[in-house]
Design a protein around this motif. Sequence first.
Motif, short mmCIF file in Angstrom:
data_model
loop_
_atom_site.label_atom_id
_atom_site.label_comp_id
_atom_site.label_asym_id
_atom_site.label_seq_id
_atom_site.Cartn_x
_atom_site.Cartn_y
_atom_site.Cartn_z
N PRO A 15 0.82 -1.20 0.00
CA PRO A 15 0.00 0.00 0.00
C PRO A 15 0.86 1.26 0.00
O PRO A 15 1.77 1.42 0.81
CB PRO A 15 -0.79 -0.12 1.30
CG PRO A 15 0.11 -0.89 2.22
CD PRO A 15 1.00 -1.76 1.36
N VAL A 62 -0.67 -0.97 -4.54
CA VAL A 62 -1.90 -0.19 -4.63
C VAL A 62 -1.59 1.22 -4.17
O VAL A 62 -1.17 1.43 -3.03
CB VAL A 62 -3.03 -0.79 -3.77
CG1 VAL A 62 -4.29 0.06 -3.91
CG2 VAL A 62 -3.33 -2.22 -4.18
N LEU A 64 -3.12 4.85 -3.36
CA LEU A 64 -4.40 5.45 -3.00
C LEU A 64 -4.23 6.92 -2.68
O LEU A 64 -3.20 7.33 -2.16
CB LEU A 64 -4.99 4.75 -1.77
CG LEU A 64 -5.13 3.24 -1.81
CD1 LEU A 64 -4.01 2.61 -0.99
CD2 LEU A 64 -6.48 2.80 -1.27
N LEU A 195 -10.90 -0.49 -1.43
CA LEU A 195 -9.75 -1.35 -1.16
C LEU A 195 -10.19 -2.69 -0.59
O LEU A 195 -9.66 -3.74 -0.96
CB LEU A 195 -8.79 -0.65 -0.21
CG LEU A 195 -7.55 -1.44 0.19
CD1 LEU A 195 -6.70 -1.79 -1.02
CD2 LEU A 195 -6.73 -0.67 1.22
#
Length: 205
Positions: A15, A62, A64, A195
Amino acid sequence: MAEIKKLKNGMKILPLMATTIEYGEHLNQQIAPYIIGVGPVEAAMNSMQILNQLPEKPDYAVLLGSSGSSRLAQGEIYQASSVSYRDMDASAIGFEKGRTPFLDLPATLPLGPMFDFLPAATLSTGGKVIVGPEFDQLAEDMVDMESFAVKRACQSHNVPLIVLRGISDGKKELQKFDDWTELLPMLDQKLAEALANICNELSQP
């Protein structure tokens, strides 16, 4: 402390977020993201350093955070289907705008995997905050300051990149810091929901 998110099937998710300002209580319940900084230079440098130092290669990264758009719904979440680098312009010496000279890559890079339960949008990365009529000069649906740089770092390690962006601004011209942060609490909740759905999908046999 930042850490890899491990799914129940053993998959590892890296993340990433640009800043803790976009990291609220809902995302905090799911991830401890690596913070890569704001802008293409910081994002590239820190993403590469993180990837170099991880003991194991993640299955996915990922990214974000928030994004600006004058055409997408404010306060909603979109998955970026592709990303371009709007600051790159060597067209004066014959190169396609957006394409890095002497690099065998197109001007627009695909992102993914994509998920049917999320609306898709194209993304433009650059070092300037886009405001007002500047949106009309871009072909892409939304803008940010990190995704292209993170994509290139992930490419160097053969790690697929998923980009989730919540639209924080763009319908009205940004005039102060609070104009950007006003919707961030709402986006935190919606990013966390998106998510969670992605992790559930990736966990399927």
